[in-house]
Design an enzyme around this catalytic site. Structure first.
Site, PDB file in Angstrom:
ATOM      1  N   LYS A  67      -5.605  -0.764  -5.600  1.00 25.77           N
ATOM      2  CA  LYS A  67      -6.957   0.042  -4.891  1.00 25.77           C
ATOM      3  C   LYS A  67      -5.938   1.142  -5.825  1.00 25.77           C
ATOM      4  CE  LYS A  67      -9.048   0.745  -0.583  1.00 25.77           C
ATOM      5  NZ  LYS A  67      -9.311   0.984   1.086  1.00 25.77           N
TER       6      LYS A  67
ATOM      7  N   GLU B  14     -38.036  -1.672 -19.781  1.00 25.42           N
ATOM      8  CA  GLU B  14     -38.348  -0.817 -18.382  1.00 25.42           C
ATOM      9  C   GLU B  14     -38.953  -0.226 -18.430  1.00 25.42           C
ATOM     10  OE1 GLU B  14     -38.640  -1.672 -13.473  1.00 25.42           O
ATOM     11  OE2 GLU B  14     -37.364  -1.064 -14.753  1.00 25.42           O
TER      12      GLU B  14
ATOM     13  N   TRP C 295       0.635  -1.126  -0.109  1.00 26.96           N
ATOM     14  CA  TRP C 295       0.137  -0.296   0.281  1.00 26.96           C
ATOM     15  C   TRP C 295       1.030   1.519   0.042  1.00 26.96           C
ATOM     16  CZ3 TRP C 295      -4.798  -1.598  -1.616  1.00 26.96           C
ATOM     17  CH2 TRP C 295      -5.391  -2.922  -0.640  1.00 26.96           C
TER      18      TRP C 295
ATOM     19  N   ASP D 294     -33.425  -2.242 -16.932  1.00 24.14           N
ATOM     20  CA  ASP D 294     -34.224  -1.287 -15.329  1.00 24.14           C
ATOM     21  C   ASP D 294     -33.766  -0.035 -15.960  1.00 24.14           C
ATOM     22  OD1 ASP D 294     -34.657  -1.867 -12.841  1.00 24.14           O
ATOM     23  OD2 ASP D 294     -33.127  -0.811 -12.553  1.00 24.14           O
TER      24      ASP D 294
END
Length: 668
Positions: free
Chosen positions: A111, A381, A80, A326
């Site tokens: 990350k 939808e 890190w 959706d």
């Protein structure tokens, strides 16, 4: 420019300019992409450029973060250390780094760390990461995991051809077990897929696959768009599920959520580069007040790359055969459908409330999906009824293959809540089932997941309620409530299937009359899984009546597979008799008869039929194996007489018991 859509529907002619404007915007975006990227095809392969990609002996990582001015890749591989692996920034805000191929171990956490204007140092999960995990004992926030297995999954089965009739089984992997826990991809493959195949469904629509931070969101608060949910297993397990479905001849659709995104910052796209915008609109335009989520900026070049590449990624990497989009209503209107009703006036679809950029994005998405996979299925939808939703883009439409008939389940719930059986308006029921735009295919359903969520109940539970706990045993006599509930559960499904559209959808478990409702583990219910499961043990118990409902559902699917009414022209309704409570119609050469009367059975009832000849019963909801009373002879023969009746050239006479549906076919 005159579009085919306005020629087919002259009432759209006054809105030709608005139709042309959205078409022009979509075309201009594609032209710009082709100029910059060579083709829309290249543009949609963003996952081969962004995120982690192995090129030769190098591992290349790229990320778009225009508000950041410094970036570094951090993870377990470098302890890190934010200074160990700085990234280079190009003029467009794209950061990149080249590393040795094997420097990051498979399965290790990573990350990206930014220094951004107005935000300082911020750590984020890579936007294009393909696997993220959650350890609730440590934190509710997800961890990004570098996924590069030594043995990639090898697909064994080819995609099935596009079905002419879409019989859709809507499913959620996590609830696909009777046990009170989260089920897995492998369990779905081994246990649920064979059930679906046996019933005769040929399409599966998988919900809650894209990674979502909150399980109780039903999969609609996405935080990592390129990651399949790790709750159910690893990516290769999902690939095996889809591959196995293909081997069974089943098409697999993804319930894709591009209408909004989770507002999570630590493990989502929100404030990704330290700004309020990046992937979203800034300010109020970028927030959905009802869903408490972020809204994409569909006019942004890099957002278009991200979303279009996301669609292609699920097709290419996992083998999905299409999508149910959706929240299309929320996308297409600036008011997102909040506090707004739609009367059907065409002005509502082309006025200042329409988000033209979102509409153009949907057009571009459909163009891409069908270019990448010509046999793809896309479903909208949309509750608004936007004209042209299922019209090809070159003809002035949005390019979807199907739209959902969302008014049908609402009608049934309203009838069951507010009306006595004898007060049901058969004319209105038939109108609602047939009220769809000509030439725009529709998926009909009696209930979906929406009708099962906490605060509502399944149709079976509306029909039979508390007696489902005490009177569903075959060893007990029928009560009036169970007799009525079983009969209507079958009839309403067949009526919807045969009359309501060009496709049919069933939500997992409702085929056998699943009791109660759906409620995911959350603080308000003590994090209970009691209602976050599908009790497949119920139809498998030979002493219970649930298996009879399941058997009828399977018979209905297999009958459609044989006669193909879903891909046949709309039905001709010859009778809707309010006092007799009888409905009759023809479709695909079949004669469908329904008696909804609570007490009256009819002997030698006369029905109009167009094609003369001898008919036989091919489906009878009153059969004992379906929980009925065996009042109709399975060997009966029905001969037509050449006398016009109810607008048809012939008639036949049949015995139709109370609360029974029959399907008759001509004997060749």
């Amino acid at each position: 420019m005159a579009f085919k859509i306005t020629k087919d529907d002259p009432y759209l002619a006054p809105y030709e300019q608005a139709i042309a404007a959205r078409h022009k915007l979509c075309s201009s975006w594609i032209a710009q992409i082709e100029k910059n990227e060579g083709s829309l095809d290249n543009f949609s392969k963003g996952y081969e450029r962004f995120g982690f990609n192995i090129v030769g002996d190098k591992l290349i990582y790229r990320e778009w973060a225009p508000n950041a001015f410094k970036a570094s890749l951090i993870g377990e591989f470098n302890n890190w250390d934010r200074d160990a692996h700085p990234m280079q920034r190009d003029p467009y805000g794209v950061f990149s780094i080249e590393l040795p191929k094997h420097i990051i171990p498979h399965g290790s956490k990573v990350k990206v760390s930014f220094i951004a204007d107005g935000a300082g140092r911020i750590d984020r999960l890579p936007a294009w990461i393909t696997y993220v995990t959650q350890d609730l004992s440590v934190s509710p926030a997800y961890d990004a995991v570098y996924w590069n297995p030594p043995q990639p999954y090898k697909f064994k089965n080819a995609r099935p051809p596009k079905p002419s009739s879409a019989r859709i089984y809507e499913a959620h992997v996590g609830i696909s077990s009777p046990e009170p826990r989260v089920a897995t991809y492998r369990e779905f493959t081994n246990n649920t897929l064979p059930r679906i195949h046996k019933l005769g469904y040929n399409v599966i629509q998988l919900m809650a696959i894209m990674e979502h931070a909150y399980y109780a969101s039903f999969g609609y608060q996405i935080n990592s768009f390129f990651a399949c949910s790790s709750r159910y297993g690893v990516p290769e397990d999902l690939m095996e599920l889809i591959d196995t479905a293909h081997g069974l001849g089943i098409t697999v659709l993804l319930d894709v959520v591009h209408s909004h995104a989770s507002k999570n910052v630590l493990d989502g796209l929100n404030e990704f580069d330290g700004s309020d915008s990046c992937y979203f609109h800034a300010g109020g335009k970028g927030r959905h007040d009802l869903w408490d989520s972020r809204l994409f900026n569909y006019g942004s070049y890099e957002v278009q790359r991200f979303l279009l590449s996301n669609l292609r990624f699920w097709i290419e990497r996992y083998g999905f055969d299409g999508f149910r989009f959706d929240g299309v209503t929320s996308m297409m209107y600036l008011h997102h459908g909040i506090g707004t009703g739609f009367s059907g006036d065409y002005g509502e679809y082309f006025g200042s409330d329409v988000d033209v950029e979102a509409v153009a994005y949907l057009m571009m998405a459909n163009e891409l999906v069908h270019k990448v996979l010509p046999d793809a299925i896309t479903i909208a939808e949309d509750v608004s009824g936007m004209p042209g939703t299922c019209v090809p883009v070159p003809d002035g439409g949005l390019g979807f293959d199907y739209r959902l008939a969302m008014a049908i389940p609402d009608m049934y719930i309203k009838l069951l809540k507010e009306k006595r059986d004898e007060d049901w308006d058969l004319g209105n029921i038939v109108f609602t089932l047939t009220n769809r735009r000509h030439g725009e295919p529709t998926i009909a359903y009696a209930e979906s997941h929406d009708q099962c969520l906490v605060g509502d109940k399944t149709l079976a539970f509306w029909l039979m309620d508390a007696e489902m706990y005490t009177n569903m045993s075959k060893l007990s006599a029928y009560t009036p409530v169970i007799d009525r509930g079983m009969a209507f559960h079958k009839m309403l499904r067949l009526l919807t299937h045969a009359l309501g559209g060009e496709g049919y959808l069933n939500f997992e478990g409702n085929e056998f009359g699943h009791p109660e409702w759906l409620d995911f583990p959350r603080e308000g219910n003590g994090n209970s899984f009691l209602h976050a499961r599908r009790q497949f043990n119920l139809p498998d118990d030979g002493l219970l009546r649930y298996g009879q409902l399941e058997a009828f559902d399977g018979a209905m699917q297999h009958l459609e597979a044989k006669y193909g009414w879903l891909h046949s022209p709309q039905a001709y309704v010859s009778l809707k008799h309010e006092s007799d409570r009888v409905i009759a119609f023809e479709r695909a050469g079949l004669l469908f008869l329904f008696n909804l009367h609570p007490t009256n059975s009819y002997t030698d009832y006369r029905f109009g039929v167009d094609v003369p000849g001898k008919y036989k019963v091919v489906l009878d909801s009153d059969r004992e194996e379906f929980g009925g009373h065996n009042r109709v002879s399975p060997d009966g023969e029905y001969f037509t007489e050449p006398l016009e009746w109810n607008g048809r050239r012939n008639f036949l006479q049949a015995y139709l018991p109370t609360r029974t549906a029959l399907v008759l076919a001509k004997v060749e």
